[in-house]
Design a protein around this motif. Sequence first.
Motif, short mmCIF file in Angstrom:
data_model
loop_
_atom_site.label_atom_id
_atom_site.label_comp_id
_atom_site.label_asym_id
_atom_site.label_seq_id
_atom_site.Cartn_x
_atom_site.Cartn_y
_atom_site.Cartn_z
N GLU A 134 -1.83 -0.84 1.44
CA GLU A 134 -1.84 -2.23 1.89
C GLU A 134 -2.69 -2.42 3.14
O GLU A 134 -2.91 -3.56 3.57
CB GLU A 134 -0.40 -2.68 2.18
N PRO B 252 -4.61 -6.37 0.58
CA PRO B 252 -3.92 -5.14 0.18
C PRO B 252 -4.30 -4.67 -1.22
O PRO B 252 -4.41 -5.47 -2.16
CB PRO B 252 -2.45 -5.54 0.25
N THR C 236 0.34 2.23 -2.04
CA THR C 236 0.77 1.51 -3.23
C THR C 236 0.26 2.12 -4.53
O THR C 236 0.80 1.81 -5.59
CB THR C 236 0.29 0.05 -3.15
#
Length: 510
Positions: A306, A330, A290
């Motif tokens: 995550e 996450p 991410t």
Amino acid sequence: EKATATMPPSAKRPRSKFKVDLSGHGGRYEDVVDDMKPSRKNDEDIESDEDDDDDDDLNNVGHSGDDSEDSEEEETAESKRLRMAREYLDKLEAQESSSEGESDSDNGASEDDEDGAPVDKVGKRIAKERLRKSGLLQSRIADSVLEGIQSLQSSIADSSQDKSAEACAKLWINAKYVTYLRGHDLTPTCVSLSQQGTKAFSGAKDGSVIMWNVQDGTKTTILPAIKDQYAANLSDRNEREILAIATSDDDRYLAIGGRDNCVRIFDTRTLGKSTSSPLTTMEGHKKPVTTLAFRSRSLDLYSGSEDRCIRRYDLNAMTYVETLYGHQSPIVAIDCANKNRPVSIARDRTVRVWKVEEDSHLVYRGGGDVGSAECITAIQDGWFVTGHDDGRLLLWKEEKKRPVGDVIKAAHGQENGVARSVISCGALGLSDVLATGSSDGYLRLWKVNTDGKDAGITPLESIPVHGYINSIVMGPEGKFCVVAVGQEPRLGRWDRVARAKNRVAIIRLK
């Protein structure tokens, strides 16, 4: 010599005299034994005049030559250091001193005698260079950015009655202060900028990655969009999404992460010249990547996922180094300034500063009613800003466990009585300018003060941008910024902005 050695002890031993032959032998010493029978007068003359003088000359030649050579070597090394120092100082004085001071010789003499302005300027220049190398120099450009935006606003003719954010955004586009770059089919999720500000990189939910020329808007496709039958072959259509992108400070490497759980490294020097293929692919994350961040002025790369882990890579050796554990949810975003202390946020409502060398980390919490953080950016070493899903904007100092200064509530206004989330934030490193984005249709600029008791965040201006602002990166000296704007938020599809365009926007600030 043999005859002399076999003489009886009672006999008178001939006297040895040392004579320096400097004419043809370059200072070679000879031992001459006088076997002749010179007169007593000559012997006395030789003893008084030649022997003493020759002995003195011998000592002087043997020692004074070495001393002179050593002194010459010492003077040469010292003079070289002094010369180089003088040349460097003269260069700084020539750059800093005014033309009037350079032309006036009297002023130059007085400046040598007294600590005048040029000397102070040189000292400040050296101090700034030292602070810049140590990552502690902060440039004050917020006021100039404010003046630039206000001058742009005053030049836009607004005769319409529609004052909505969408209508105002069209005025900025028509005035060519905002340039939309078309290339992604779905919502752009992340943008990055080269150190010189000449190239921009963007990734989107359609799996495409594009390199843009900031000057003329031309594009080079690094990864094409995955669609049609190729998207149908995926077990999950979301696997094609690109969620994070980062470039190194030397403009050499481009890192890309997404829902394929991998981090791909590209060489920016070869992009567009041949088939775009990654130098290497870093595997190890068990869930989507991410966020990505390079440490300033280094090739240390950090990736958040995550799977609640942060992985560290060394691109000098193109290898994985270690994994950082601590978050319980996450990871959403990560950033890193000059020191090797990355800062990260996660859904566990904590902010963590990782002391990599000490193998430990610090945990920060905003308070009982503060929501989860959505974005984070490092202002400088020890200072960072977080934006939260409850609309709050917080300034943090590494030495304090609570936010510094006043908390900005509902930074992007409210919708149906609920504060909008601060989706993205970006700051120009070592400056006092901060930009934040949400879905309210405005890119908002803030001034960040890190000076003692006056530390805090104050609003500057806003620029209309219609859509979700998912990523922000500031250009050199705050002259412009590049944003990823689209119809949907970066990490989901729970909302949608009608009539918004999926574009990469270049916004002029000065």
